[in-house]
Design a protein around this motif. Structure first.
Motif, short mmCIF file in Angstrom:
data_model
loop_
_atom_site.label_atom_id
_atom_site.label_comp_id
_atom_site.label_asym_id
_atom_site.label_seq_id
_atom_site.Cartn_x
_atom_site.Cartn_y
_atom_site.Cartn_z
N LEU A 189 34.96 34.68 39.61
CA LEU A 189 35.90 35.32 39.80
C LEU A 189 35.97 37.06 39.13
O LEU A 189 34.50 36.75 38.75
CB LEU A 189 37.39 35.01 38.94
CG LEU A 189 37.68 33.65 39.18
CD1 LEU A 189 38.96 33.32 38.15
CD2 LEU A 189 38.43 33.72 40.88
N GLN A 190 36.22 38.30 40.05
CA GLN A 190 35.94 39.21 39.22
C GLN A 190 36.55 40.12 38.83
O GLN A 190 37.99 40.06 39.06
CB GLN A 190 35.22 40.20 40.38
CG GLN A 190 35.20 42.47 39.86
CD GLN A 190 34.78 42.55 41.09
OE1 GLN A 190 33.90 42.07 42.28
NE2 GLN A 190 35.03 43.99 40.87
N LEU A 191 37.05 40.04 37.40
CA LEU A 191 38.40 40.18 36.35
C LEU A 191 37.93 41.65 36.12
O LEU A 191 39.13 42.51 35.84
CB LEU A 191 38.33 39.53 34.91
CG LEU A 191 37.86 37.63 35.97
CD1 LEU A 191 38.43 37.62 34.44
CD2 LEU A 191 39.23 37.34 36.32
N VAL A 192 37.03 41.93 36.27
CA VAL A 192 37.33 44.10 36.23
C VAL A 192 35.81 44.84 36.97
O VAL A 192 35.15 43.62 38.01
CB VAL A 192 36.56 44.15 34.87
CG1 VAL A 192 37.01 43.60 33.40
CG2 VAL A 192 34.85 43.64 34.64
N MET A 262 30.90 40.12 32.30
CA MET A 262 30.11 38.64 32.98
C MET A 262 30.21 37.54 32.36
O MET A 262 30.44 36.35 33.27
CB MET A 262 28.63 38.85 33.06
CG MET A 262 28.56 40.32 34.01
SD MET A 262 27.05 40.76 34.51
CE MET A 262 26.17 41.21 32.70
N VAL A 263 29.88 37.41 30.99
CA VAL A 263 30.35 36.26 29.75
C VAL A 263 32.04 35.74 30.29
O VAL A 263 31.95 34.47 30.76
CB VAL A 263 29.82 36.09 28.50
CG1 VAL A 263 30.12 34.61 28.31
CG2 VAL A 263 28.01 36.36 28.18
N ALA A 264 32.73 36.47 30.60
CA ALA A 264 34.57 35.91 30.30
C ALA A 264 34.44 35.64 31.70
O ALA A 264 35.25 34.67 31.64
CB ALA A 264 35.13 36.90 30.00
N GLU A 265 33.47 36.48 32.71
CA GLU A 265 33.76 36.09 34.07
C GLU A 265 33.43 34.62 35.24
O GLU A 265 34.36 34.27 34.88
CB GLU A 265 33.78 36.93 35.30
CG GLU A 265 34.43 38.37 35.13
CD GLU A 265 34.01 39.50 36.00
OE1 GLU A 265 34.86 40.58 36.46
OE2 GLU A 265 32.16 39.57 36.36
N ALA A 306 40.60 39.97 29.41
CA ALA A 306 40.42 39.47 30.93
C ALA A 306 41.17 39.13 30.96
O ALA A 306 42.02 38.90 32.68
CB ALA A 306 39.11 38.30 30.75
N VAL A 307 42.29 38.08 30.04
CA VAL A 307 43.55 36.94 30.15
C VAL A 307 44.56 38.35 30.81
O VAL A 307 45.31 37.95 31.35
CB VAL A 307 44.04 36.71 29.23
CG1 VAL A 307 45.18 36.28 28.49
CG2 VAL A 307 42.71 35.88 28.35
N ASP A 308 44.67 39.44 29.99
CA ASP A 308 45.74 40.64 30.43
C ASP A 308 45.66 40.57 32.25
O ASP A 308 46.40 40.90 32.61
CB ASP A 308 45.42 41.66 29.63
CG ASP A 308 45.67 41.74 28.60
OD1 ASP A 308 46.15 41.15 28.08
OD2 ASP A 308 45.42 42.13 27.55
N VAL A 311 46.22 37.17 33.91
CA VAL A 311 48.32 37.12 33.64
C VAL A 311 48.98 38.33 34.92
O VAL A 311 50.13 37.99 35.67
CB VAL A 311 48.68 37.66 32.18
CG1 VAL A 311 49.51 37.71 32.82
CG2 VAL A 311 48.12 36.64 31.88
N ALA A 312 47.95 38.79 35.40
CA ALA A 312 48.93 40.34 36.28
C ALA A 312 48.56 40.03 37.41
O ALA A 312 49.33 40.53 37.67
CB ALA A 312 47.88 42.20 35.65
N ARG A 313 47.97 39.01 37.87
CA ARG A 313 47.84 38.02 38.91
C ARG A 313 48.31 37.04 39.12
O ARG A 313 47.69 36.02 39.92
CB ARG A 313 45.99 38.65 39.42
CG ARG A 313 45.27 39.93 39.49
CD ARG A 313 44.33 40.19 39.74
NE ARG A 313 43.99 39.62 41.59
CZ ARG A 313 42.70 39.31 42.26
NH1 ARG A 313 41.45 39.57 41.45
NH2 ARG A 313 43.27 39.18 43.57
N ILE A 314 48.71 36.78 37.92
CA ILE A 314 49.61 35.34 38.16
C ILE A 314 50.34 34.97 39.49
O ILE A 314 50.26 33.45 40.14
CB ILE A 314 50.36 35.05 37.09
CG1 ILE A 314 49.39 34.47 36.17
CG2 ILE A 314 51.44 33.92 36.75
CD1 ILE A 314 48.51 33.31 35.51
N PRO A 315 50.98 35.52 39.94
CA PRO A 315 52.34 36.32 41.36
C PRO A 315 50.75 35.43 42.38
O PRO A 315 51.59 34.70 43.25
CB PRO A 315 52.70 37.34 41.31
CG PRO A 315 52.93 37.84 39.53
CD PRO A 315 51.54 37.37 39.08
#
Length: 390
Positions: A189-192, A262-265, A306-308, A311-315
């Motif tokens: 996943l690319q979160l940032v 990168m660790v979080a992703e 990362a969670v924020d 969550v912004a893409r939860i839909p």
């Protein structure tokens, strides 16, 4: 050592421990540069993995064949520079076999949505091998040079020049393992945002991080410790490491690769892997908790950011992945005094009851109530968010 590692490789093949097979094949790929095994020996090992998809069987797409092709690709990625001495024809012959399989694999899985985490992005369930192939082509265009990690063996070039070159026995692939036992790389996943010119470096770093998460699954504390040391393998200026004085908003991931992101992703990529994650959800939760304990200020901010972003893409997120993330978040928050930036959830109060984002937040709060008690959770929330508690 070479003979010992070959024995470990054969045992890993019998057990179907594909991540270990991949790591050991990377070890042998790097040995070609040290002259301790010959290029022809390594190519023979790679051909063993490509044989099931070569020739008349090239169009047969199975979990087994995809796993074999993936291992061959990662091996050639690391051995490409040393194998150039045999001439470009040897490498191109293997790449041609791989490209044929990846092309067929993409067509067979073109409409696959079962492994798509975020449905607002192009279908990626079939793209993991294609992504890997694009990385290989980018490295090939750069002369097969990988500058992301150090090559300490170059300091002992004179000693390796006199080393004994080993010829290894042929490998035998297992034929009776269930399809579910075969492994390929999860979609990262690319979160940032990330700088596009560092795509290869990002893949190399995240691949190392993913291997560490898998290999040390049995000990989350050791895994967290070694994860935070991986950046030490890098050459200078490959990635930046955050300091305690920095906040994620002070770091621009579009200009440099940020190691902690990168660790979080990788962590969230494993957590949301479909159709099922490789390990139990609690492993990824406990690993995140250990990482935050190791770097309390840095990882707390990174994981929250990362969670924020997720969550912004939860839909657009797959329902199963949304549920796993809710489970992860509830346990994670409960381990740190139920402290969270709840003010960011206030905007969900005005949303309709059936919106995915509001449902996600309500489910997470309900799980927090079960981990604690109702009044405790209400006290943690801003008054405006209390009505989100089911």
């Amino acid at each position: 050592v070479i003979t010992l590692m070959h024995g470990v490789l054969c045992k890993s093949l019998i057990k179907g421990d594909w991540c270990s097979v991949k790591v050991i094949m990377r070890f042998f790929a790097l040995q070609v540069a040290t002259k301790t095994i010959s290029a022809s020996t390594l190519l023979s090992m790679v051909d063993t993995f490509l044989k099931p998809v070569a020739g008349q069987t090239a169009g047969v797409v199975t979990a087994q064949n995809s796993c074999f092709v993936y291992i061959a690709m990662t091996t050639l990625l690391w051995a490409g520079q040393a194998l150039k001495e045999l001439g470009s024809g040897e490498l191109e012959a293997r790449l041609s076999v791989i490209e044929q399989y990846v092309d067929v694999h993409g067509k067979v899985n073109a409409d696959n949505t079962l492994t798509t985490v975020l449905h607002d992005a192009p279908t990626k369930g079939a793209d993991v091998l294609a992504y890997m192939l694009s990385i290989m082509r980018a490295v090939a265009d750069d002369g097969w040079a990988i500058d992301a990690v150090c090559a300490p063996y170059t300091m002992f070039a004179s000693e390796f020049a006199q080393a004994t070159q080993h010829e290894l026995p042929a490998l035998e692939l297992p034929v009776d393992l269930p399809a579910s036992s075969y492994y390929t790389l999860p979609e990262f996943l690319q979160l940032v945002p990330h700088p596009s010119e560092y795509t290869v470096r990002r893949f190399i770093m995240m691949d190392f991080i993913a291997d560490t998460v898998i290999q040390l699954e049995g000990n989350r504390k050791d895994c967290a410790k070694y994860l935070m040391q991986i950046h030490g393998l890098c050459n200078e200026d490959v990635c930046s490491v955050m300091t305690t004085a920095q906040h994620p908003e002070d770091v621009d991931p579009e200009t440099s690769l940020v190691f902690e992101y990168m660790v979080a992703e990788v962590l969230f990529s494993f957590l949301t892997q479909l159709p099922e994650s490789q390990f139990r959800e609690m492993y990824y939760t406990s690993l995140a908790i250990e990482l935050r304990k190791a770097e309390p200020q840095i990882l707390a901010n990174v994981l929250e950011t990362a969670v924020d972003n997720i969550v912004a893409r939860i839909p657009s997120m797959d329902v199963e992945c949304s549920n796993r993330l809710s489970n992860w978040l509830a346990v994670y928050i409960s381990n740190f005094g139920y402290q969270w930036d709840w003010a960011k959830w206030e905007s969900a109060v005005s949303e309709q009851d059936d919106t995915p984002r509001r449902r996600f937040m309500q489910e997470t709060l309900l799980k927090l109530v079960r981990l604690s008690y109702l009044d405790r959770i209400k006290l943690q929330l801003p008054e405006s968010c209390v009505e989100l508690v089911p």
